[in-house]
Design an enzyme around this catalytic site. Structure first.
Site: not given
Length: 753
Positions: A160, A222, A548
């Site tokens: 990520d 994220h 996600s």
């Protein structure tokens, strides 16, 4: 009076049906006064009202949304005696595919409505106190589930944007030594001092133009969000400006995390870096690899870095969990669909955020947004009255500064938040009200944190614009968002990519669904909560939506199973999650299993699946060879030369679902062969239970499986035949192996194309 249409709740994932002719509807409505005069009640309601949900089943055929809402109004007219118009009692209409509404009623009124023809149930709209990551509780996975002593030895590798090491979700207080199997490293940089006993590894990769700051630190948010969702510590008091306050946690708080930074702000995630990270993670000794990354196109397996990397991982008994993609709601939009990985779709939970707008004439509108700002009041201005002639779709800053801008013409919340909301923010507006127009699919379930007070409302009567035109000093209030129950969750978020697989139509993709809408988890404090330049607000936790966010739920659930069954193969773990998943409602998702796979994960049930469908590298190689891949192509994926000594039909892959392709009104017959392994009671007998709609005949042979030991296998065949005339494109059935204690469920899907 607020227009009824401003209250209509957008169940945006439902397909439109044909409209009732207006002339017939007019005649029906014209009878309303006569019907009302026939109803006499012995009580006049006082102020003792509360909110009730009235559920009426499927949407009537031939009725459009307005017609269904009108039926709801008529019911209120017949039952409620009040000086307030009927629309004032209806808080929300459910009118896309199923039929129902929410109304403010007395107890006697609710009882009378429950007695009416067509009403299935009436029940109070209960407002419960929610936890922050209520997604885990929502899927039946509370904090006090059984835990394995091996949980602290499980390592989840996360590909990520890196990690925010200072987050409380990654604190190592109370953690023991790093597992001896760990072979990875931690790359230290000036802004990243090192790892700890919770996040035990950190690496970064960058292959491409430009020169980003090379570090494992997460400057975007994220990566921290996904890592904490899978395995973050339990952190009490987590919230975003008081929204979602509670305890944040991952599925396996005692597990370890290793981060592999392959994605960079504005630069994306290159195939080269993804493959390098897979390579390292496999060598480092991780147990699970979580990948919330997708592509903008469909790639064949031998051109797909995630498919290639995940095959190598699965071959080493590492579970690959990957997001399905955010290109829904159309079919054939799924991005990660290799048969050896777990592809995860995003579902809603039982929570949503709504933001109230109050005009100066006291008209109220309830809309969608995550508005963390306190209530504001400001002058209203229509965006069309303040154009910036220097640029298209922009605003004149001198005219809108410190005012609330009203914009229209947007078809989804997400579109508005990336368009109107940002435009108003950059122009210096105090707030923005978006008058939306919902199409077949709206985006009611993936609100984005706004950089200024905002709300996405439905005002089909243009009451807001009429109010602006009616006074020389139009004003409005935008309140802070409030949490409310999403009674009809879970259903698939509109953005979640749908199957079927474009290259392997006999394997169901996505495999599973997991919560992915408005998930609160750890975040980077180097990025604003809205991710909009100029917004200086930062927070340790933030709401984010997407597949996600769904992917790490499955990654964490897989890690949970791995802590109890360290020798189970990735296919066994996937099978346990699929066959124990909670079935979802095809009435809420027209794409059925191509939207949500086997259903929504239920990790508690998956701990004791009874039977599992196992598969290994050799099975996937036969699958590839049987589907026309050459030795060279298979070598790219597997690393093995001359692998295609034999091939097999894609239907022979030992996968816990059955997919059939058929032509409309044409008879079909399809055979499958499967093998299950007993992982439940040593001595047990399972009976086949088939559920199928009209037009499908399903034969299971044998229909009884007997086991006398653990690890014993049994093989059976399934024949699916029939003729589907018209109707939906996706027809759903199921096979359940039942021994009285365990119910091992496999979807059977017929795709009529």
């Amino acid at each position: 009076m607020v227009a009824l249409s401003s209250y209509i709740y957008n169940l945006a994932i439902f397909m439109m049906t044909s409209s009732l002719p207006f002339t017939i509807l007019f005649l029906l409505l014209s009878l309303t006064p006569i019907l009302v005069t026939c109803q006499l009640f012995d009580d006049v309601p006082t102020g003792h009202r509360k909110d009730y949900i009235v559920f009426m089943g499927d949407k009537p055929k031939g009725y459009d949304e307005w017609a269904v809402s009108s039926l709801h109004v008529n019911i209120i007219r017949e039952v409620v005696i009040s000086d307030e118009p009927p629309t004032g009692h209806i808080l929300r209409s459910y009118n896309r595919t199923f039929n129902g509404f929410v109304a403010r009623l007395t107890e006697k009124e609710a009882e009378r409505i429950a007695e009416k023809d067509g009403v299935i149930s009436v029940f109070p709209n209960r407002i419960n106190q929610l936890q922050t990551t209520n997604s885990w509780d929502f899927i039946g996975f509370p904090t006090n589930v059984p835990r394995s002593r091996l949980e602290s030895d499980i390592i989840i590798g996360v590909l990520d944007t890196g990690i925010w090491p200072e987050s409380a979700s990654f604190d190592d207080t109370g953690f023991g030594p790093v597992p001896s199997k760990w072979r990875g490293t931690c790359r230290v940089t000036p802004d990243f001092r090192g790892c700890n006993r919770k996040f035990i590894g950190a690496k970064f990769y960058y292959t491409g133009p430009g020169q980003p700051v090379l570090t494992a630190r997460d400057y975007e948010g994220h990566g921290s969000h996904t890592a904490s969702t899978a395995a973050g510590n339990s952190v009490s008091g987590a919230n975003l400006y008081s929204l979602g306050s509670g305890t944040a946690r991952g599925a396996v708080p005692s597990a370890r995390i290793a981060v592999y930074k392959v994605c960079w702000p504005d630069l994306g995630c290159s195939d080269a870096d993804i493959l390098a990270a897979f390579d390292d993670a496999i060598a480092d000794g991780v147990d699970i690899i979580s990948v919330s990354i997708g592509f903008n196109d469909n790639r064949n397996y031998f051109q797909d870095s995630i498919a290639i990397g995940s095959f190598r991982a699965a071959r080493q008994n590492i579970v690959p969990s990957v997001s399905a993609g955010n290109d829904g709601p159309l079919l054939l939009t799924i991005r990660n669909f290799a048969p050896w990985l777990i592809s995860v779709a995003a579902s809603t939970t039982n929570r949503r955020f709504l933001t109230t707008v109050i005009l100066g004439n006291n008209q109220r509108f309830e809309g969608w947004s995550i508005n963390t700002f306190n209530s504001i009041q400001a002058t209203l201005i229509f965006g069309g009255d303040a154009p910036n002639t220097a640029g298209e779709n922009s605003l004149n800053a001198n005219l809108v500064r410190r005012k609330i801008v009203v914009c229209d013409g947007y078809t989804s919340v997400r579109e508005a938040q990336f368009g109107a909301v940002r435009t108003a923010f950059f122009a210096g507006a105090a707030g923005v009200i978006v008058n939306g127009v919902f199409q077949i699919y709206g985006d009611d379930v993936n609100n984005i944190v706004a950089p200024l007070p905002s709300s996405y409302v439905i005002d089909n009567n243009n009451a807001i614009l009429a109010y602006i035109r009616s006074t020389s000093n139009p004003v409005a209030v935008i309140q802070k968002s409030s949490e409310q129950r999403n009674t009809f969750g879970p259903y698939l978020a509109a953005f979640s990519s749908r199957g079927p697989s474009p290259f392997t139509n006999s394997v169901l993709k996505p495999d599973l669904a997991a919560p992915g809408a408005e998930i609160l988890a750890a975040y980077s404090q180097a990025s604003s909560v809205s991710d909009v330049p100029g917004d200086t607000r930062v927070a340790p936790f933030n709401f984010v939506s997407g597949t996600s966010m769904a992917c790490p739920h499955v990654s964490g659930a897989a890690a949970y199973l791995k802590s109890f069954y360290p020798n189970w193969s990735p296919a066994m773990i996937r099978s346990a999650l699929m066959t124990t998943a909670t079935p979802m409602n095809s009435n809420l998702n027209n794409e059925a299993e191509f939207a949500y796979g086997a259903g929504q994960i239920n990790p508690t049930r998956a701990l004791n699946p009874g039977l599992v469908y196992d598969a290994g590298a050799a099975d996937y190689i036969r699958f590839l060879c049987g589907n026309g891949y050459s030795n060279t192509q298979v070598q790219v994926i597997t690393g093995m030369r001359n692998a295609c000594t034999s091939g097999g039909s894609s239907r022979e892959l030992n996968y816990p679902a059955f997919v059939v392709y058929a032509s409309p009104s044409q008879p079909f017959s399809c055979d499958f062969r499967r093998t299950v392994t007993n992982v439940g009671s040593a001595t047990s007998t399972y009976t086949a239970l088939v559920t199928a709609p009209q037009g499908l005949n399903i034969l299971v042979s044998p229909n009884t499986l007997r086991f006398t030991s653990l690890g014993q296998t049994a093989t059976f065949s399934v024949n699916v035949r029939g003729t589907i005339s018209g109707g939906p494109r996706v027809v759903s059935a199921s096979l359940v192996w039942d021994n009285g204690n365990s119910q091992v469920r496999s979807p059977i899907v017929v795709y009529v194309s």
